[in-house]
Design a protein around this motif. Structure first.
Motif, mmCIF file in Angstrom:
data_model
loop_
_atom_site.group_PDB
_atom_site.id
_atom_site.type_symbol
_atom_site.label_atom_id
_atom_site.label_comp_id
_atom_site.label_asym_id
_atom_site.label_seq_id
_atom_site.Cartn_x
_atom_site.Cartn_y
_atom_site.Cartn_z
ATOM 1 N N LEU A 71 26.802 60.818 17.357
ATOM 2 C CA LEU A 71 27.957 61.182 17.140
ATOM 3 C C LEU A 71 28.693 60.413 16.340
ATOM 4 N N PRO A 72 29.626 60.781 15.418
ATOM 5 C CA PRO A 72 30.121 62.093 15.221
ATOM 6 C C PRO A 72 29.276 63.181 14.586
ATOM 7 N N MET A 73 28.374 62.728 14.134
ATOM 8 C CA MET A 73 27.644 63.752 13.206
ATOM 9 C C MET A 73 26.710 64.827 13.812
ATOM 10 N N ARG A 74 26.143 64.409 15.096
ATOM 11 C CA ARG A 74 25.382 65.103 15.801
ATOM 12 C C ARG A 74 25.937 65.081 17.423
ATOM 13 N N GLY A 75 25.978 66.026 18.187
ATOM 14 C CA GLY A 75 26.492 66.031 19.530
ATOM 15 C C GLY A 75 25.552 65.802 20.746
ATOM 16 N N THR A 76 24.989 64.232 20.500
ATOM 17 C CA THR A 76 24.029 63.963 21.446
ATOM 18 C C THR A 76 24.274 62.407 21.852
ATOM 19 N N VAL A 116 33.215 55.787 30.339
ATOM 20 C CA VAL A 116 32.581 55.655 28.803
ATOM 21 C C VAL A 116 33.475 56.855 28.267
ATOM 22 N N ASN A 117 34.545 56.475 27.437
ATOM 23 C CA ASN A 117 35.492 57.158 26.621
ATOM 24 C C ASN A 117 35.061 57.302 25.169
ATOM 25 N N LEU A 118 34.313 56.605 24.559
ATOM 26 C CA LEU A 118 34.133 56.768 23.188
ATOM 27 C C LEU A 118 32.673 56.923 22.961
ATOM 28 N N TYR A 119 32.223 57.601 22.159
ATOM 29 C CA TYR A 119 30.566 57.679 21.994
ATOM 30 C C TYR A 119 30.497 56.951 20.771
ATOM 31 N N ILE A 120 30.598 55.650 20.761
ATOM 32 C CA ILE A 120 30.232 54.757 19.618
ATOM 33 C C ILE A 120 29.080 54.161 19.908
ATOM 34 N N PRO A 121 28.008 54.103 19.006
ATOM 35 C CA PRO A 121 26.768 53.293 19.470
ATOM 36 C C PRO A 121 26.887 51.871 19.697
ATOM 37 N N SER A 122 26.598 51.558 20.753
ATOM 38 C CA SER A 122 26.913 49.947 21.348
ATOM 39 C C SER A 122 25.987 49.546 22.210
ATOM 40 N N GLU A 123 26.042 48.397 22.652
ATOM 41 C CA GLU A 123 25.646 47.631 23.834
ATOM 42 C C GLU A 123 26.607 47.075 24.649
#
Length: 781
Positions: A461-466, A438-445
């Motif tokens: 993310l990127p607004m909050r770090g969770t 998992v390389n990018l924390y982009i909301p996804s399924e």
């Protein structure tokens, strides 16, 4: 498909070579991206960007993009041509990008509306190609005897060994090989990503036509051709070889090697200063692809070295590079903070190169860079409401973004922008057969059918770090999931189903391996800290980041003029102590050195604001000593901007084209870290510059050792007085001012200026037209 089209397509395949034989993956690629068809974006800025981009792609009419293609094939053009660059010699480059962007969206979502448009475009291209009968399919133009004609003439001249280039053109054509690459690449993407059966026969015809032009050339002739920008032609031929197994295409890919640039990089030498940045990056992407399809380790050296030098020594805080499209000297950024930094195409291509390098060495640091660019440059470069794009991402204080028009721009960065915002789903997840990365924390399924794994990635993310990873379906075996721990994260924490987790650490990843069950949840906390990033050449000039985001001061609405001074900060400690936290995520306040209130927030989202990204910083005593000089310098810069009516950066393609550049035998050079024009004695260079009524000043920028070289200058046929007392030579750039009277024809809004060196050659870096004001006629830059 008509009977005629079917037979024409068959003839093109026969021309192009054998049937398709896909080559096995190269062992050097240790990981592969999970195909985007298994990924669905959920609401986020990335999903918004893709939706806006889809609307723009659908708004474009492929028959208008094909206007010149029809005409030059002897077919009636059903629709008028678009404006901007599409109405100029580079027509067709947007079509190639549009093909790739549509294919990317189709690969992700199967979009039926875009699939139908893409299929129609390909059917028309097959018809156009059949009309030519030799594989040609192009829309570029060139000037011949004062008339605009079919750019195919350039290719046929090159075939005969008639090769001429001043660095940006090929036989007078505006980068025809660059445009050819875009079309070739777009066709390959339509085949591999969209699965359209029409695409590959056209691509093979295109590949065969150009190969027939270039194959007979000697190496010396080929190097002359490659002086002109040619995009990633080596990559397209390497990819065509990978898809067909036909070694003809491999030979072409290796023949398209621009030795003047690639040989020094292979020798691990940084000679990038003064080079047009985006001309070079695709050459390295092509070498990377050659490494993958051949396994030859020699092809891997230059891409790795180039990436390290550009990201570590030529890039700004947002991850982008170049000023006025050109590389400067390494680690020299503080004096190159202008309204023409960070061309978007460069970042688009650097991300492509990063994907290749990561696939060879799956370390998290590659995606630290990828994330920096994607968040702070690529998201900033598109308006999410209209889907319009920015060419340069200005980093000077008070600068604003300039967006494209829907039908009358079609800059290169519009084309690459179509692709950039079609691929937000293609790099989130990667795998090596045993591990899901998992390389990018982009909301996804993710519904990864081949791996038997389905999961949901929820993140602010990127607004909050969770971020929370929830397993919805798991294979009946042990499966490793590797989560990138970003370099910006301060002491990240993980829990598994609510319990603290100490994972195995590997190459910047937290690796969790187990027999997963539906409902398992990994929660990841990535604390963010305020940090500073100084320019390497002047540590007192700093930018601020908070977690993954670059911050910028809001200096007012983009629609308002900016006449103030760029903000500076005074602090007795670290620069970050000058900022205090505000309300809301990534919000900070500061008191400027000139007692102004500053609000800093994420740079990417300030679409319609004037901003400041870099800040000069002073200690209290240093500010007291230098305040007057700082204010004076800022006022002089503001006055220069107010007086400037036009400016030409010589040796750069677009500024020269915009100003009617004509010179029979001048040469582009890259000296002292900048591009320039060298003109021989007796030869002339002609430019057209805008001016205002009344007396004016013509300002030339030269290297200080050349300040006493004589030159005859005329403005609309009137000679200027150019006699000056000899000046002491200096080892730096200087400017020379020549007064222009307002008599006679001199008051016209456009002035034709002709420069003719008298006894020695002249090397000119910049020509500027100013309103007349008193000032030192020779000043250091």
């Amino acid at each position: 498909m008509t009977r005629r089209t079917l037979f024409a397509g068959a003839s093109i395949v026969a021309l192009a070579g054998p049937a398709l034989v896909a080559l096995p993956p190269v062992k050097g690629r240790r990981v592969e991206p999970v195909p985007s068809r298994f990924v669905r974006l959920t609401p986020s800025p990335f999903a918004d960007a893709m939706a806006a981009n889809r609307r723009y792609l659908l708004s474009l009419d492929p028959e208008r993009l094909l206007h010149n293609f029809y005409l030059f094939a002897g077919l009636p053009a059903p629709k008028p041509i678009y404006g901007g660059w599409e109405a100029q010699g580079v027509a067709g480059h947007s079509l190639g990008h549009w093909l790739s962007a549509c294919a990317l969206v189709i690969a992700n979502t199967g979009d039926p509306a875009l699939s139908a448009k893409l299929d129609h475009a390909l059917a028309e291209m097959a018809r156009i190609q059949a009309a030519h009968g030799d594989g040609y399919c192009g829309g570029t133009t060139v000037e011949r005897d004062g008339k605009t004609v079919d750019g195919k003439i350039v290719f046929e001249e090159v075939r005969r060994g008639d090769i001429r280039s001043q660095g940006f053109d090929l036989n007078g054509g505006w980068v025809p090989l660059y445009t050819w690459h875009k079309v070739h690449a777009g066709l390959l993407d339509a085949h591999t990503l969209a699965g359209n059966a029409r695409a590959m026969p056209i691509a093979l015809g295109v590949a065969g036509y150009l190969a027939g032009v270039l194959e007979p050339l000697t190496d010396a002739q080929m190097q002359q051709v490659l002086r002109a920008e040619h995009g990633g032609l080596n990559e397209s031929y390497a990819e065509t070889y990978a898809l067909t197994g036909d070694t003809r295409w491999l030979r072409m890919a290796e023949k398209i090697r621009h030795k003047a640039v690639l040989d020094p990089l292979t020798a691990r030498q940084d000679k990038l200063a003064g080079l047009h940045a985006n001309t070079q990056i695709p050459k390295l992407i092509g070498l990377a692809r050659l490494h993958e399809v051949t396994g030859d380790p020699r092809h891997a050296v230059a891409p790795r070295f180039f990436h390290e030098r550009v990201t570590g020594h030529h890039s700004y805080v947002i991850g982008g590079n170049s000023e006025r499209e050109h590389f400067g000297p390494p680690d020299m950024l503080s004096t190159r903070l202008t309204d023409a930094t960070c061309e978007a195409c460069n970042s688009y291509n650097m991300l492509k190169l990063t994907r290749h390098l990561y696939s060879w060495q799956p370390h998290a640091r590659w995606f630290d860079f990828y994330e920096r660019v994607q968040l702070n440059h690529i998201l900033a470069h598109q308006r999410p409401d209209t889907g319009r794009f920015v060419y340069f991402m200005p980093l000077s204080a008070g600068a604003r973004r300039t967006y494209s028009e829907g039908e009358d721009s079609f800059w290169c960065c519009v084309g690459s922008g179509m692709e950039s915002h079609a691929k937000h789903a293609d790099s989130i997840y990667w795998n090596d057969g045993a591990t899901l990365f998992v390389n990018l924390y982009i909301p996804s399924e993710l519904d990864w059918t081949p791996g038997g794994l389905a999961l949901t990635l929820d993140t602010a993310l990127p607004m909050r770090g969770t971020a929370t990873l929830t397993v919805r379906k798991a294979p009946r075996r042990s499966q490793a999931i590797a989560l990138r721990l970003p370099g910006w994260a301060q002491a990240p924490r993980l829990t598994l189903n609510g319990a603290p987790l100490t994972p195995m650490m590997r190459d910047g990843y937290a690796v969790v391996e187990r027999n997963w069950r539906a409902g398992d949840r990994i929660e990841l906390t990535l604390p963010m800290a305020l940090t500073t990033e100084p320019t390497p050449d002047d540590p007192s000039v700093v930018a601020f980041t908070h977690g993954p985001l670059v911050l910028a001061a809001d200096l007012g609405a983009a629609s308002d003029s900016f006449d103030g001074l760029g903000p500076a900060l005074v602090t007795s400690g670290a620069a970050s102590t000058a900022l205090r936290a505000g309300t809301g995520p990534h919000s900070f306040h500061a008191r400027g050195a000139l007692d102004e209130d500053l609000v800093l927030k994420p740079f990417f989202a300030q679409y319609d604001r004037r901003t400041a990204v870099y800040f000069p910083t002073f200690t209290p005593s240093g500010w007291q000593a230098r305040r007057a000089d700082y204010v004076r310098a800022q006022e002089e810069a503001s006055t220069l901007a107010r007086r400037t009516t036009d400016i030409v950066h010589l040796g750069e393609m677009q500024p020269e084209r915009d100003h009617g550049f004509v010179a029979a035998r001048s040469e582009v050079v890259n000296w002292n870290g900048r591009s320039a024009r060298r003109i021989r004695p007796g030869d002339s260079m002609r430019l057209t510059l805008a001016r205002r009524p009344g007396p004016a000043t013509l300002r030339l920028t030269v290297w200080g050792n050349d300040v006493n070289r004589q030159m005859a200058i005329t403005v609309d046929g009137t000679p200027l007085k150019t006699d000056r007392a000899p000046r002491e030579r200096e080892d730096r750039f200087v400017t020379i001012d020549y007064p222009i009277p307002s008599t006679g024809a001199q008051g016209k809004p456009l002035a034709e200026v002709v420069f003719t060196p008298v006894k020695e050659e002249a090397v000119l870096y910049e020509v500027r037209m100013l309103t007349a004001e008193s000032g030192n006629p020779v000043t250091a830059v």
